[in-house]
Design an enzyme around this catalytic site. Structure first.
Site, PDB file in Angstrom:
ATOM      1  N   GLY A  53       0.693  -1.186  -4.674  1.00 16.52           N
ATOM      2  CA  GLY A  53       1.349  -0.108  -5.397  1.00 16.52           C
ATOM      3  C   GLY A  53       0.470   0.717  -6.306  1.00 16.52           C
ATOM      4  N   TRP A  55      -1.513   3.320  -5.574  1.00 16.30           N
ATOM      5  CA  TRP A  55      -1.392   4.751  -5.312  1.00 16.30           C
ATOM      6  C   TRP A  55      -0.012   5.271  -5.725  1.00 16.30           C
ATOM      7  CZ3 TRP A  55      -4.254   7.297  -0.667  1.00 16.30           C
ATOM      8  CH2 TRP A  55      -5.625   7.060  -0.795  1.00 16.30           C
ATOM      9  N   ASP A  73       6.301   0.008   2.877  1.00 13.15           N
ATOM     10  CA  ASP A  73       5.405  -1.073   3.266  1.00 13.15           C
ATOM     11  C   ASP A  73       6.234  -2.180   3.898  1.00 13.15           C
ATOM     12  OD1 ASP A  73       2.270  -1.825   2.229  1.00 13.15           O
ATOM     13  OD2 ASP A  73       3.476  -3.452   3.050  1.00 13.15           O
ATOM     14  N   ASP A  89       8.922  -0.479   8.706  1.00 13.24           N
ATOM     15  CA  ASP A  89       7.816  -0.296   9.627  1.00 13.24           C
ATOM     16  C   ASP A  89       7.574   1.196   9.807  1.00 13.24           C
ATOM     17  OD1 ASP A  89       5.910  -0.388  11.599  1.00 13.24           O
ATOM     18  OD2 ASP A  89       7.066  -1.658  12.969  1.00 13.24           O
ATOM     19  N   ASP A 114      -3.110   4.469   2.133  1.00 18.57           N
ATOM     20  CA  ASP A 114      -4.312   3.689   1.829  1.00 18.57           C
ATOM     21  C   ASP A 114      -4.310   2.374   2.603  1.00 18.57           C
ATOM     22  OD1 ASP A 114      -6.758   3.197   0.569  1.00 18.57           O
ATOM     23  OD2 ASP A 114      -5.803   2.069  -1.062  1.00 18.57           O
ATOM     24  N   LYS A 154      -6.852   6.725   4.720  1.00 15.88           N
ATOM     25  CA  LYS A 154      -8.135   6.028   4.825  1.00 15.88           C
ATOM     26  C   LYS A 154      -8.598   6.032   6.274  1.00 15.88           C
ATOM     27  CE  LYS A 154      -8.840   2.308   2.445  1.00 15.88           C
ATOM     28  NZ  LYS A 154      -8.787   0.907   1.934  1.00 15.88           N
TER      29      LYS A 154
END
EC number: 2.1.1.205
Length: 321
Positions: A53, A55, A73, A89, A114, A154
């Site tokens: 958590g 970000w 998540d 998901d 991320d 990322k």
């Protein structure tokens, strides 16, 4: 007392503890915002692969109190003020629909991700899994991001990273690969900042074949318009392609069979073939070399041999005891 890890000696790790961030990765998003002004004009933001958590913390503190934030998540995450959490998901259409429902039918202005896999140490495998995770994030982003929005994720800079760049440029007019100062130099991670979301005209977002799910049967021949032209969200080719470890007959027109024709000029013999032969048969030693042509230089100290090309060893004249 156990050995201190590398994280505990890192300045950003200590700063994260002092300032109350859940992870040092919070500084990566802060530094990206300083460079690209990601939070300007943002009213709705989505944090994919949000746990633990950090970000989402940055979005809730820096983007403003009026910004609606949704964190997604698979894992459960400790609650954050002003952040709506979805445990789901990102490869499911239902997750995208739930995000839009929390935004009251409005698309998001900013999507960040991320997420990263548990690295195995096998770089090719890690890069492939990370590429699939990035494409899954891009796939759900096409469902929830408004035209002109921004997507940050990322990425692992591998040998095939240009394939991901080309796929991102299909949907965004501006794609930049950035590496914040807080990202370690020893890491191959970086972040793609994709600005001005502009999908092709007529494109319809779909969850076709997410993360190479073999149980999800998709007939790409049924796709129409831009969906048929755009390459599906695959990092390393279509699973229906031929295997590289098998040999398939070359099909020619008119039913003719392929007939091998030798090259007109065979390859030139390598000039070092004789040296390899001598080295293999141990013919380079002084005893076994039949023809040695010594050649003295001007100072009469350096002696060269035709095959060995080695200087003679100096004799050590130690005084007798």
């Amino acid at each position: 007392m156990g050995r201190s890890s590398k994280d505990k000696r890192d300045i950003y790790y200590r700063l994260a503890k002092e300032e109350g961030w859940r992870a040092r990765s919070a500084f990566k998003l802060l530094q990206l915002d300083q460079e690209f002004n990601l939070f300007t004009g943002v009213n709705r933001a989505v944090d994919l692969c949000a746990a633990p958590g950090s970000w989402s913390q940055v979005l809730s503190r820096e983007a403003g109190e009026e910004v609606k934030i949704v964190a997604v998540d698979l894992q459960a995450m400790a609650p954050l003020p002003g952040v709506t959490q979805i445990q789901g998901d990102i490869t499911k259409v239902s997750t995208a629909e739930e995000i839009i429902r929390h935004f009251e039918g409005q698309p998001a202005d900013l999507v960040v991700c991320d997420g990263a896999p548990d690295v195995t140490g096998l770089h090719d495998v890690d890069e492939y899994i990370q590429a699939q995770l990035l494409l899954a994030a891009l796939n759900i982003t096409t469902h929830v991001l408004k035209p002109g929005g921004t997507f940050v994720a990322k990425i692992f800079r591998g040998k095939d990273v240009t394939l991901l760049y080309s796929q991102l440029k299909v949907f965004f007019s501006g794609v930049t690969c950035a590496k914040p100062r807080s990202s370690r130099n020893s890491s191959i991670e970086a972040f793609v900042v994709c600005q001005n979301y502009s999908p092709p005209e007529g494109y319809i977002p779909n969850m076709s074949n997410p993360l190479l799910d073999h149980s999800y049967d998709v007939d790409f021949n049924q796709l129409e318009g831009p969906n048929r032209v755009i390459v599906p969200f695959l990092a390393c080719g279509d699973l229906s392609a031929f295997d590289s470890d098998k040999t398939y007959p070359l099909q020619l027109d008119a039913g003719k069979e392929y007939q091998y024709t030798p090259p007109i000029q065979p390859p030139i013999r390598p000039p070092y073939q004789e040296a390899c032969h001598l080295r293999k048969n141990n013919l380079l030693s002084k005893e076994d070399t039949p023809s040695v042509c010594p050649k003295q230089s001007r100072d009469k100290k350096k002696v060269w041999c035709r095959y060995t090309r080695q200087l003679p060893q100096k004799e050590n004249n130690f005084p007798a005891r």
